[in-house]
Design a protein around this motif. Structure first.
Motif, PDB file in Angstrom:
ATOM      1  N   ALA A  91       0.852  -1.194   0.000  1.00 32.51           N
ATOM      2  CA  ALA A  91       0.000   0.000   0.000  1.00 32.51           C
ATOM      3  C   ALA A  91       0.883   1.237   0.000  1.00 32.51           C
ATOM      4  CB  ALA A  91      -0.905  -0.004   1.220  1.00 32.51           C
ATOM      5  N   TYR A  92       0.548   2.163  -0.890  1.00 35.62           N
ATOM      6  CA  TYR A  92       1.313   3.410  -1.018  1.00 35.62           C
ATOM      7  C   TYR A  92       0.370   4.598  -0.990  1.00 35.62           C
ATOM      8  CZ  TYR A  92       5.211   0.591  -2.728  1.00 35.62           C
ATOM      9  OH  TYR A  92       6.218  -0.321  -2.849  1.00 35.62           O
ATOM     10  N   GLU A 142      -1.755  -2.439 -10.323  1.00 40.55           N
ATOM     11  CA  GLU A 142      -1.967  -1.362  -9.355  1.00 40.55           C
ATOM     12  C   GLU A 142      -3.420  -0.921  -9.428  1.00 40.55           C
ATOM     13  OE1 GLU A 142      -0.750   3.281  -9.142  1.00 40.55           O
ATOM     14  OE2 GLU A 142       0.929   1.887  -9.404  1.00 40.55           O
ATOM     15  N   ASP A 196      -7.113   1.788  -3.474  1.00 41.17           N
ATOM     16  CA  ASP A 196      -7.591   1.048  -2.310  1.00 41.17           C
ATOM     17  C   ASP A 196      -9.064   1.392  -2.109  1.00 41.17           C
ATOM     18  OD1 ASP A 196      -8.212   0.063   0.227  1.00 41.17           O
ATOM     19  OD2 ASP A 196      -6.303   0.666   1.093  1.00 41.17           O
ATOM     20  N   LYS A 217      -4.875   5.941  -0.805  1.00 41.26           N
ATOM     21  CA  LYS A 217      -3.903   4.865  -1.031  1.00 41.26           C
ATOM     22  C   LYS A 217      -4.115   4.168  -2.372  1.00 41.26           C
ATOM     23  CE  LYS A 217      -2.275   5.070   3.233  1.00 41.26           C
ATOM     24  NZ  LYS A 217      -0.998   5.640   3.495  1.00 41.26           N
ATOM     25  N   LEU A 256      -2.937   0.310  -4.119  1.00 37.91           N
ATOM     26  CA  LEU A 256      -2.458  -1.023  -3.790  1.00 37.91           C
ATOM     27  C   LEU A 256      -1.713  -1.582  -4.999  1.00 37.91           C
ATOM     28  CD1 LEU A 256      -5.692  -2.401  -2.096  1.00 37.91           C
ATOM     29  CD2 LEU A 256      -3.712  -1.334  -0.998  1.00 37.91           C
TER      30      LEU A 256
END
Length: 168
Positions: free
Chosen positions: A8-9, A119, A122, A128, A130
Motif C-alpha cells: 500500500a502506497y 496497481e 484502495d 492509497k 495497492l
C-alpha cells in the motif's frame, strides 16, 4: 488482488507533503554519513546481483545499451523496506543457519524487494493505491554476501558478488 499480497502506497495524486514534515527531512537524511551511504549503495548493488542483475553480463550482451538495460532490469524490482540489521536480529540468525553462512563486518542490512504487478486504488482508503506483489524477496547482506529468500522459500547464500572497485 486475487489473493496475492499487496503493498500500500500513498496515492501520488493525493499526497499531502505537509503531513510528512517529520518523516521526510534533510535533518534526518544528514544523519547518514558518507561511509554509511556508500555501504548502503553497495548493499543494494549486492542484492541486485543476487537477483540476477549482473552488470558485466549486460555489458557483454547489450554493449552501448547496457546501462539502459541494467536500469530496466533494476526498475522491475521495488524496494518495500530497508533497515539496518541490528545485533540480535532473530530472522537474520535463522537465515544464516538455514543458508549455511554468516554475514560479517560492522554493517548488515535487511531488504524486502518485490516485483510489482497490477496497481489499483484502495477501495477502503481514497488516499492509497495497492500494488500487487508478484514476487516477494527478503535479503540480508553485508555487501559481500547475500542471504536471499524468495516467496517464503528456503534461504540461499550468494557469495559471488564481485569486490567493489575503488573510484576515489
Amino acid at each position: 488482488m486475487d489473493g496475492r499480497p499487496v503493498a500500500a502506497y500513498q496515492d501520488i495524486d493525493r499526497a499531502d507533503y505537509i503531513t510528512t514534515q517529520d518523516r521526510l527531512t534533510a535533518h534526518l537524511t544528514a544523519r547518514v554519513d558518507l561511509a554509511e551511504t556508500k555501504a548502503r549503495v553497495l548493499a543494494m548493488s549486492a542484492v541486485y546481483w543476487s537477483l540476477g542483475i549482473h552488470d558485466p553480463d549486460f555489458t557483454a550482451r547489450f554493449g552501448d545499451r547496457a546501462v539502459i538495460e541494467i536500469l530496466k532490469a533494476k526498475s522491475a524490482w521495488a524496494v518495500l523496506s530497508f533497515s539496518v540489521a541490528e545485533a540480535g536480529d532473530e530472522e537474520l540468525a535463522r537465515a544464516q543457519q538455514a543458508a549455511g553462512g554468516r554475514l560479517s563486518g560492522p554493517r548488515r542490512y535487511r531488504f524486502r524487494v518485490y516485483r510489482p504487478g497490477t496497481e489499483r486504488r484502495d477501495p477502503a482508503d481514497i488516499q492509497k493505491v495497492l500494488v500487487e506483489i508478484t514476487q516477494d524477496v527478503t535479503a540480508y547482506t553485508d555487501g559481500r554476501t547475500v542471504l536471499l529468500r524468495r516467496d517464503g522459500g528456503p534461504w540461499t547464500r550468494d557469495t559471488s558478488i564481485p569486490a567493489p572497485t575503488r573510484t576515489s
